[in-house]
Design a protein around this motif. Structure first.
Motif, mmCIF file in Angstrom:
data_model
loop_
_atom_site.group_PDB
_atom_site.id
_atom_site.type_symbol
_atom_site.label_atom_id
_atom_site.label_comp_id
_atom_site.label_asym_id
_atom_site.label_seq_id
_atom_site.Cartn_x
_atom_site.Cartn_y
_atom_site.Cartn_z
ATOM 1 N N ALA A 13 0.811 -1.219 0.000
ATOM 2 C CA ALA A 13 0.000 0.000 0.000
ATOM 3 C C ALA A 13 0.847 1.274 0.000
ATOM 4 O O ALA A 13 0.473 2.278 -0.595
ATOM 5 N N TYR A 14 2.018 1.252 0.672
ATOM 6 C CA TYR A 14 2.799 2.470 0.849
ATOM 7 C C TYR A 14 4.204 2.426 0.268
ATOM 8 O O TYR A 14 4.886 3.436 0.208
ATOM 9 N N GLY A 15 4.685 1.261 -0.116
ATOM 10 C CA GLY A 15 6.032 1.145 -0.662
ATOM 11 C C GLY A 15 7.060 0.864 0.421
ATOM 12 O O GLY A 15 6.776 0.191 1.404
ATOM 13 N N ILE A 16 8.259 1.423 0.246
ATOM 14 C CA ILE A 16 9.368 1.191 1.165
ATOM 15 C C ILE A 16 9.028 1.755 2.547
ATOM 16 O O ILE A 16 8.546 2.877 2.670
ATOM 17 N N VAL A 17 9.283 0.966 3.575
ATOM 18 C CA VAL A 17 9.040 1.391 4.951
ATOM 19 C C VAL A 17 10.235 2.211 5.424
ATOM 20 O O VAL A 17 11.377 1.764 5.333
ATOM 21 N N LEU A 18 9.962 3.417 5.905
ATOM 22 C CA LEU A 18 11.000 4.312 6.405
ATOM 23 C C LEU A 18 10.858 4.423 7.920
ATOM 24 O O LEU A 18 9.764 4.617 8.427
ATOM 25 N N ARG A 19 11.951 4.306 8.616
ATOM 26 C CA ARG A 19 11.932 4.424 10.073
ATOM 27 C C ARG A 19 12.808 5.615 10.466
ATOM 28 O O ARG A 19 14.022 5.567 10.378
ATOM 29 N N LEU A 20 12.143 6.690 10.862
ATOM 30 C CA LEU A 20 12.845 7.913 11.230
ATOM 31 C C LEU A 20 12.822 8.094 12.738
ATOM 32 O O LEU A 20 11.927 7.606 13.421
ATOM 33 N N ASN A 21 13.803 8.811 13.255
ATOM 34 C CA ASN A 21 13.914 9.059 14.682
ATOM 35 C C ASN A 21 13.648 10.542 14.949
ATOM 36 O O ASN A 21 14.555 11.362 14.832
ATOM 37 N N PRO A 22 12.423 10.904 15.316
ATOM 38 C CA PRO A 22 12.100 12.323 15.516
ATOM 39 C C PRO A 22 12.802 12.947 16.715
ATOM 40 O O PRO A 22 12.841 14.169 16.843
ATOM 41 N N ASP A 23 13.378 12.122 17.590
ATOM 42 C CA ASP A 23 14.097 12.644 18.755
ATOM 43 C C ASP A 23 15.496 13.128 18.407
ATOM 44 O O ASP A 23 16.161 13.751 19.233
#
Length: 122
Positions: A13-23
């Motif tokens: 549904a969304y493509g590549i999963v991105l894991r970001l660190n907002p901290d």
């Protein structure tokens, strides 16, 4: 890490999963990046070039977990930032001397992808 699944990397549904660190955000101060040799300087240098194309702003750091990238998109981004990447390829191992930080390709890839989605939504 044995319990990773395909959906940890890609969603139909969304493509590549991105894991970001907002901290942990990365600035874009190019002058600071040129004066020191470190991972933060590489990130700031890369963010500076992202800012030239997509607007200057702080961007979140990428989480240190397994990731996936698209070779096709990497090739496209390599054309956009060709000069900066060529300089980076001259280093035997990352940034070896001060004066010109290298491009952090994973950071460039993830945030270019995010910014292109933002452009598409506008």
């Amino acid at each position: 890490m044995n319990d990773l699944t395909r959906s940890d990397f890609y969603s139909s549904a969304y493509g590549i999963v991105l894991r970001l660190n907002p901290d942990s955000v990365v600035g874009y101060d190019n002058e600071t990046a040129f004066r020191r040799i470190s991972e933060p300087s590489r990130l700031e240098f890369t963010n500076y070039y992202l800012g030239k194309r997509f607007g200057y702003r702080e961007r979140p750091h990428i989480r240190h977990i397994a990731k996936t990238m698209s070779l096709t998109l990497l090739q496209e981004f390599s054309v956009i930032w060709q000069q900066e990447i060529v300089v980076t390829t001259t280093y035997p191992f990352r940034e070896m001397t001060s004066g010109h930080p290298d491009i952090y390709m994973l950071f460039l890839f993830v945030h270019s992808l995010v910014e292109r989605w933002r452009e598409a939504l506008l």
